[in-house]
Scaffold this motif. Structure first.
Motif, PDB file in Angstrom:
ATOM      1  N   ALA A  41       0.835  -1.208   0.000  1.00  0.00           N
ATOM      2  CA  ALA A  41       0.000   0.000   0.000  1.00  0.00           C
ATOM      3  C   ALA A  41       0.867   1.255   0.000  1.00  0.00           C
ATOM      4  O   ALA A  41       0.581   2.228  -0.713  1.00  0.00           O
ATOM      5  CB  ALA A  41      -0.926  -0.004   1.215  1.00  0.00           C
ATOM      6  N   LYS A  44       2.308   2.371  -3.285  1.00  0.00           N
ATOM      7  CA  LYS A  44       1.391   3.084  -4.180  1.00  0.00           C
ATOM      8  C   LYS A  44       1.498   4.597  -4.035  1.00  0.00           C
ATOM      9  O   LYS A  44       1.010   5.340  -4.893  1.00  0.00           O
ATOM     10  CB  LYS A  44      -0.048   2.645  -3.911  1.00  0.00           C
ATOM     11  CG  LYS A  44      -0.358   1.236  -4.360  1.00  0.00           C
ATOM     12  CD  LYS A  44      -0.428   1.134  -5.883  1.00  0.00           C
ATOM     13  CE  LYS A  44      -1.652   1.835  -6.425  1.00  0.00           C
ATOM     14  NZ  LYS A  44      -1.782   1.672  -7.895  1.00  0.00           N
ATOM     15  N   SER A 105      -3.629  -4.637   1.067  1.00  0.00           N
ATOM     16  CA  SER A 105      -2.996  -3.456   0.470  1.00  0.00           C
ATOM     17  C   SER A 105      -4.033  -2.485  -0.069  1.00  0.00           C
ATOM     18  O   SER A 105      -3.895  -1.266   0.074  1.00  0.00           O
ATOM     19  CB  SER A 105      -2.034  -3.867  -0.654  1.00  0.00           C
ATOM     20  OG  SER A 105      -2.736  -4.408  -1.761  1.00  0.00           O
ATOM     21  N   ARG A 109      -4.674   1.181   1.378  1.00  0.00           N
ATOM     22  CA  ARG A 109      -4.569   2.296   0.425  1.00  0.00           C
ATOM     23  C   ARG A 109      -5.808   3.192   0.495  1.00  0.00           C
ATOM     24  O   ARG A 109      -5.704   4.419   0.525  1.00  0.00           O
ATOM     25  CB  ARG A 109      -4.400   1.755  -0.998  1.00  0.00           C
ATOM     26  CG  ARG A 109      -4.298   2.843  -2.059  1.00  0.00           C
ATOM     27  CD  ARG A 109      -4.335   2.250  -3.453  1.00  0.00           C
ATOM     28  NE  ARG A 109      -5.577   1.531  -3.702  1.00  0.00           N
ATOM     29  CZ  ARG A 109      -6.733   2.128  -4.012  1.00  0.00           C
ATOM     30  NH1 ARG A 109      -6.803   3.436  -4.096  1.00  0.00           N
ATOM     31  NH2 ARG A 109      -7.819   1.400  -4.225  1.00  0.00           N
TER      32      ARG A 109
END
Length: 219
Positions: A41, A44, A105, A109
């Motif tokens: 995560a 990103k 994840s 996120r």
């Protein structure tokens, strides 16, 4: 209805041992999946685009294919290529951990993106390093928002753990199958372990509600 639960009484200790056997790999898979999912995560939110693409491909593969297929590939297919057998326990941890990390994840996120952007802007204005900002400011707030979704993922993982019986790992489900084959009766042992799974899920649900309530009170 030809039911006789007395026949499974001698096998109850054998089936109950499956609770700890199941929880062992589930707990380790949850920890592994949470740590890896958190790392994915955070990737990103980096500025390096190839890392974004890697995470997108990773989550797409593990969310887009059946968990049982991933388990079979790790346990049966990879040893065919490498020549080294992977023990059932390790195969289960890898399959469930990698699969769970893809879902975790995305949950984390979404939680990070839900945190007010003013928090990030204020931290950057004060000169707080990015790593410290994420660890001490953003992630704690995100975790409070996504706790119900995380608990739901952990509960799902516990229920889906039954598929490890397909690789002869002696979890609850496999033990019920062993007992059923021994006494030539499947309904009674399956109902018994089904009740155990239900209790495990209810306990996890209760723990999740208590933790969520505690975090709300701490606010």
């Amino acid at each position: 209805m030809n039911l006789d639960f007395n026949q499974i009484v001698p096998y109850i200790p054998f089936m109950l041992e499956g609770i700890w056997v199941t929880l062992q790999f589930v707990i380790i898979s949850i920890i592994f999946g949470f740590i890896l999912g958190t790392g994915l995560a955070l990737l990103k939110f980096t500025r390096f685009k190839p890392l974004h693409w890697f995470v997108d491909i990773y989550t797409s593969i593990f969310r887009g294919t059946p968990l049982i297929l991933q388990l079979m590939i790790i346990y049966f297919a990879i040893p065919q290529l490498t020549g080294y057998d992977i023990p059932p326990f390790l195969s289960a941890v890898l399959a469930f951990g990698l699969n769970s990390s893809a879902y975790v994840s995305e949950i984390i996120r979404a939680g990070i993106q839900a945190v007010d952007k003013g928090q990030t802007e204020a931290a950057l204005a004060m000169g707080v390093p990015y790593r410290s900002m994420m660890k001490d400011i953003i992630l704690p707030q995100a975790l409070k928002n996504i706790l119900p979704a995380l608990m739901n993922e952990f509960i799902t993982l516990t229920k889906e753990s039954a598929i490890v019986s397909t690789i002869s790992y002696l979890d609850l489900m496999r033990r019920a199958q062993v007992v059923g084959a021994d006494i030539y009766r499947n309904f009674e042992p399956l109902i018994f372990v089904g009740f155990i799974y239900y209790i495990l899920v209810m306990v996890l649900t209760l723990i999740g509600k208590l933790v969520e309530r505690r975090m709300r009170v701490s606010d």
